[in-house]
Design a protein around this motif. Structure first.
Motif, mmCIF file in Angstrom:
data_model
loop_
_atom_site.group_PDB
_atom_site.id
_atom_site.type_symbol
_atom_site.label_atom_id
_atom_site.label_comp_id
_atom_site.label_asym_id
_atom_site.label_seq_id
_atom_site.Cartn_x
_atom_site.Cartn_y
_atom_site.Cartn_z
ATOM 1 N N ASN A 1 0.791 -1.478 0.420
ATOM 2 C CA ASN A 1 -0.202 -0.048 0.377
ATOM 3 C C ASN A 1 0.739 0.783 0.003
ATOM 4 O O ASN A 1 1.747 1.296 1.189
ATOM 5 C CB ASN A 1 -1.282 -0.305 1.372
ATOM 6 N N CYS A 2 0.807 2.020 -0.486
ATOM 7 C CA CYS A 2 1.171 3.498 -0.995
ATOM 8 C C CYS A 2 0.238 4.906 -0.567
ATOM 9 O O CYS A 2 -0.599 4.817 -1.802
ATOM 10 C CB CYS A 2 1.631 3.541 -2.606
ATOM 11 N N TYR A 3 0.686 5.431 0.086
ATOM 12 C CA TYR A 3 -0.639 6.236 1.052
ATOM 13 C C TYR A 3 0.659 7.826 0.476
ATOM 14 O O TYR A 3 1.667 8.246 1.016
ATOM 15 C CB TYR A 3 -0.289 5.985 2.247
ATOM 16 N N GLU A 4 -0.608 8.296 -0.073
ATOM 17 C CA GLU A 4 0.163 9.922 -0.327
ATOM 18 C C GLU A 4 -0.788 10.698 0.506
ATOM 19 O O GLU A 4 -1.792 10.258 1.133
ATOM 20 C CB GLU A 4 -0.084 10.263 -1.943
ATOM 21 N N ARG A 5 0.352 11.869 0.050
ATOM 22 C CA ARG A 5 -0.591 12.614 1.077
ATOM 23 C C ARG A 5 -2.303 12.894 0.889
ATOM 24 O O ARG A 5 -2.398 12.995 -0.491
ATOM 25 C CB ARG A 5 -0.602 14.664 0.969
ATOM 26 N N GLY A 6 -3.206 12.659 2.457
ATOM 27 C CA GLY A 6 -4.615 12.605 1.822
ATOM 28 C C GLY A 6 -5.521 11.235 1.355
ATOM 29 O O GLY A 6 -6.350 11.215 1.485
ATOM 30 N N SER A 7 -4.389 10.312 1.406
ATOM 31 C CA SER A 7 -4.630 8.831 0.864
ATOM 32 C C SER A 7 -5.376 8.372 3.165
ATOM 33 O O SER A 7 -4.859 8.962 3.525
ATOM 34 C CB SER A 7 -3.377 7.974 0.362
ATOM 35 N N TYR A 8 -5.976 7.556 2.078
ATOM 36 C CA TYR A 8 -6.951 6.883 3.231
ATOM 37 C C TYR A 8 -7.142 5.186 3.131
ATOM 38 O O TYR A 8 -7.113 4.916 1.700
ATOM 39 C CB TYR A 8 -7.834 7.600 3.872
ATOM 40 N N GLN A 9 -7.632 4.040 3.992
ATOM 41 C CA GLN A 9 -8.066 2.860 3.343
ATOM 42 C C GLN A 9 -9.441 2.898 4.299
ATOM 43 O O GLN A 9 -9.385 3.217 5.652
ATOM 44 C CB GLN A 9 -7.118 1.476 4.327
ATOM 45 N N GLU A 10 -10.198 2.786 3.398
ATOM 46 C CA GLU A 10 -12.243 2.698 4.102
ATOM 47 C C GLU A 10 -12.075 1.543 4.407
ATOM 48 O O GLU A 10 -10.894 0.554 5.063
ATOM 49 C CB GLU A 10 -12.724 2.740 2.951
ATOM 50 N N PHE B 1 2.085 9.860 10.171
ATOM 51 C CA PHE B 1 1.508 9.746 8.712
ATOM 52 C C PHE B 1 0.440 8.720 9.070
ATOM 53 O O PHE B 1 -0.088 9.105 10.490
ATOM 54 C CB PHE B 1 2.203 8.001 9.078
ATOM 55 N N GLY B 2 -0.769 8.290 8.150
ATOM 56 C CA GLY B 2 -1.982 7.621 8.526
ATOM 57 C C GLY B 2 -2.113 6.337 8.787
ATOM 58 O O GLY B 2 -1.046 6.032 9.070
ATOM 59 N N GLN B 3 -3.087 6.145 10.460
ATOM 60 C CA GLN B 3 -2.575 5.388 11.330
ATOM 61 C C GLN B 3 -3.873 4.491 11.205
ATOM 62 O O GLN B 3 -4.712 4.675 10.362
ATOM 63 C CB GLN B 3 -2.461 5.684 12.017
ATOM 64 N N PHE B 4 -2.528 3.391 11.480
ATOM 65 C CA PHE B 4 -3.891 1.712 10.657
ATOM 66 C C PHE B 4 -4.812 1.610 12.101
ATOM 67 O O PHE B 4 -3.827 1.977 13.650
ATOM 68 C CB PHE B 4 -3.108 0.700 10.678
ATOM 69 N N PHE B 5 -5.917 1.443 11.575
ATOM 70 C CA PHE B 5 -6.793 0.811 13.194
ATOM 71 C C PHE B 5 -7.586 0.225 12.796
ATOM 72 O O PHE B 5 -8.075 -0.556 11.809
ATOM 73 C CB PHE B 5 -7.827 2.650 13.373
ATOM 74 N N PHE B 6 -8.377 -0.690 14.114
ATOM 75 C CA PHE B 6 -9.527 -1.491 14.042
ATOM 76 C C PHE B 6 -10.076 -0.875 14.079
ATOM 77 O O PHE B 6 -10.615 0.121 15.205
ATOM 78 C CB PHE B 6 -8.975 -3.044 14.728
ATOM 79 N N HIS C 1 -1.595 12.106 6.672
ATOM 80 C CA HIS C 1 -0.633 13.582 6.500
ATOM 81 C C HIS C 1 0.202 14.440 5.928
ATOM 82 O O HIS C 1 0.825 15.267 5.595
ATOM 83 C CB HIS C 1 -1.200 14.844 7.766
ATOM 84 N N SER C 2 1.226 13.685 5.605
ATOM 85 C CA SER C 2 2.724 13.661 5.517
ATOM 86 C C SER C 2 2.428 13.251 4.056
ATOM 87 O O SER C 2 2.177 13.473 3.526
ATOM 88 C CB SER C 2 3.557 12.441 6.152
ATOM 89 N N LYS C 3 3.947 14.710 3.833
ATOM 90 C CA LYS C 3 4.031 14.742 2.328
ATOM 91 C C LYS C 3 5.004 13.629 1.689
ATOM 92 O O LYS C 3 5.129 12.832 0.925
ATOM 93 C CB LYS C 3 6.039 15.967 1.830
#
Length: 183
Positions: free
Chosen positions: A84-93, A114-119, A165-167
């Motif tokens: 998975n490659c997360y750019e600024r504004g990316s997320y996983q539903e 960085f976007g955070q993985f969550f359960f 949120h990171s560049k």
């Protein structure tokens, strides 16, 4: 005495991957030839397919440690690993992997923005808000990960990644598995 019912169906196992440096190098240096997986249509993330022939030996040390943590020996089938490659504004539903038995996510890097993985607790509506407040129940759980950590969890657990949120690109390595035989 309060008896907790049915809680063992939602769990995860987290540890430092035995070959974290090797996995990190693979994930961070894999060329970005993006793959359009059908399941990625509901999210905002780029994905890279990883041939199992390249990654099977990389994941085996972690699979062995996972089995040891469960106190079980098992054989498994490895399904379509990906980065998975997360750019600024990316997320996983919020989603699950119901078609397989368990999943893993390897975290080669971690930074504050960085976007955070969550359960996500699929049963969060089973108690009214006042009960949740009494017991301190929460709807989401964010594991605290360090670079080199890997998480294994049953595929039915809902999970996601909040907005990145990171560049700097955030990469993770994910795999799905099916049990072949439990011993």
């Amino acid at each position: 005495m309060i008896t907790d019912l049915f809680s063992f169906n939602q769990f995860f196992v987290q540890f430092q991957a035995p070959n974290a440096d090797e996995l990190t190098s693979y994930v961070l240096n894999k060329s970005e030839n993006y793959t359009a997986f059908d399941w990625a249509k509901g999210c905002q993330v780029q994905t890279i397919a990883c041939p199992w022939e390249e990654t099977d030996q990389l994941i085996k040390p972690s699979m062995q440690k996972f089995g040891e943590s469960l106190g079980k020996s098992f054989s498994y089938t490895f399904h379509d690993p990906w980065i998975n490659c997360y750019e600024r504004g990316s997320y996983q539903e919020i989603h699950d992997h119901i078609e397989v038995d368990f999943a893993s996510v390897f975290f080669p890097q971690q930074e504050d923005d960085f976007g955070q993985f969550f359960f996500y607790d699929r049963y969060n509506n089973s108690l009214k808000p006042k009960w949740k407040k009494i017991f301190g129940f929460r709807t989401t759980w964010t594991p605290q990960v360090s670079p080199g950590d890997i998480i294994f969890f049953p595929s039915t657990i809902l999970h996601g990644v909040n907005v990145h949120h990171s560049k700097k690109t955030r990469k993770t390595f994910s795999c799905n598995y099916s049990f072949d035989e439990l011993r």
